[in-house]
Design a protein around this motif. Structure first.
Motif: not given
Length: 302
Positions: A2-16, A221-230, A298-300
Motif C-alpha cells: 500500500v502506497a501512502s498518498s505522500a509517496k504517491m504524490k512524490a512519484f507523480e511529481a517525479a513522473l511529470a 513489474m512488466g507482467l503486472a503492467y500488461q495484466i493491468t493493460d488487459d 497496477i493502479t493507473r
C-alpha cells in the motif's frame, strides 16, 4: 503493498518532471525540416510529442539515478527508449495491425497523415533511437554505447517487441495457455521495459548483481503492467483510456483477463508488483520511486 498518498504524490511529481524533460529532449532531437521530407519530420514530431505518461523514460532516469549518472546521458537514453516505444505505437495503430484510430485521445498518426507516412515515421523513429545511443553525448566510453545499442536492438527486434507482436497477431481467434500469454507479453511489452530498467545500470557501469536485480524487477513489474493493460481494455472506456477499448475481446485475443478472469488477474498483478519491489532491496531508499512505480502500474486508469 500500500502506497501512502505522500509517496504517491512524490512519484507523480517525479513522473511529470521526467515527462517534461524528455519532451524537451525529443523536441530538440526532432527538429522541423524544410523540403520534401518535411512531412516525415512533422509526422515524427506529431507521434513523439503528442503526450503520454513517458513511463519508460521515467524508468531509465530512475535506474540511472541509482548509480549517479548525469542528467544528459540519462535523458538521451530515455529519449531513445521512448522513440522505440512511439514507433511501436505508430505501427500498432495501423489497419494491418490493431487498426486503432485514436492515440492519447487524438487521431492516430496514420489518420492524421496517411498510412505510408505513418510507416515511414515509425521506421525513422526506430532508427533515430540507435543514432541517439551511439552519440558520444550519451557516454564517453564506446563500449557502454555499444552495450546500450545491443540491448535495445534485442529488446526491439525478433527476440523482443517484434517477435511478441508476431505471436499476438498469430494468436487471434486461437487459445493460448498461461505460459503462452506470459511469453507473448514478456516479448511484446516486457522486453522494452527491461531495457529501460537496465539502461541506468549500463550507463553507470554497475555490478552484475545490480544489473540482475533491475532485470528481475522489470520482469515482474512488466507482467503486472500488461495484466493491468488487459484489465483496462476489458473494463475501461475510450474517454479515459485515450484509445479504443474492448479491442482484445473483439479480435478474439487471449489475454490474462480472458484466461484468469478479472479478479484473479488483479490478484496476480498485485502479487507481481509486490514481488518486483522485493528485488529492489539491494538499493535501499534510493529506489523508493521505482517501488512507487510498481504500485502505479497496477493502479493507473489509462
Amino acid at each position: 503493498m500500500v502506497a501512502s498518498s505522500a509517496k504517491m504524490k512524490a512519484f507523480e511529481a517525479a513522473l511529470a518532471t521526467v515527462a517534461e524533460d524528455v519532451a524537451k529532449m525529443l523536441d530538440r532531437l526532432l527538429p522541423r525540416v524544410e523540403g520534401p521530407e518535411g512531412r516525415l519530420a512533422d509526422a515524427m514530431r506529431y507521434a513523439a510529442l503528442g503526450g503520454g505518461k513517458r513511463f519508460r523514460p521515467f524508468l531509465v532516469c530512475q535506474s540511472a539515478s541509482l548509480f549517479g549518472v548525469a542528467a544528459e546521458p540519462a535523458l538521451r537514453a530515455a529519449a531513445a527508449a521512448e522513440c522505440v516505444h512511439i514507433y511501436s505505437l505508430v505501427h500498432d495503430d495501423l489497419p494491418a495491425m490493431d487498426n486503432d484510430d485514436l492515440r492519447h485521445g487524438a487521431p492516430s498518426t496514420h489518420r492524421q497523415y496517411d498510412e505510408a507516412t505513418a510507416i515511414l515515421a515509425g521506421d525513422a523513429l526506430l532508427t533515430l533511437a540507435f543514432d541517439i545511443l551511439a552519440g558520444p553525448e550519451t557516454h564517453e566510453r564506446a563500449r557502454v554505447r555499444i552495450e546500450l545499442v545491443r540491448r535495445l536492438a534485442r529488446a526491439a527486434g525478433a527476440h523482443g517487441m517484434v517477435g511478441g507482436q508476431m505471436i499476438d497477431l498469430a494468436s487471434e481467434g486461437r487459445s493460448l495457455d498461461m505460459g503462452g500469454i506470459t511469453r507473448l507479453q514478456q516479448l511484446k511489452t516486457g522486453a522494452l521495459i527491461a531495457f529501460c530498467c537496465e539502461a541506468g545500470a549500463v550507463l553507470g557501469r554497475a555490478s552484475a548483481e545490480a544489473d540482475h536485480a533491475l532485470h528481475a524487477y522489470a520482469h515482474d513489474m512488466g507482467l503486472a503492467y500488461q495484466i493491468t493493460d488487459d484489465l483496462l481494455d476489458a473494463e475501461g472506456d475510450a474517454g479515459t483510456l485515450g484509445k479504443s477499448a474492448g479491442k482484445d475481446a473483439a479480435a478474439g485475443k487471449a489475454t490474462f483477463v480472458s484466461i484468469l478472469g478479472a479478479e484473479r488477474a488483479r490478484a496476480q498483478a498485485r502479487m507481481l508488483a509486490d514481488q518486483a519491489i522485493q528485488h529492489l532491496d539491494l538499493f535501499d531508499e534510493r529506489a523508493d520511486l521505482l517501488r512507487q512505480a510498481a504500485h502505479f502500474v497496477i493502479t493507473r486508469r489509462n
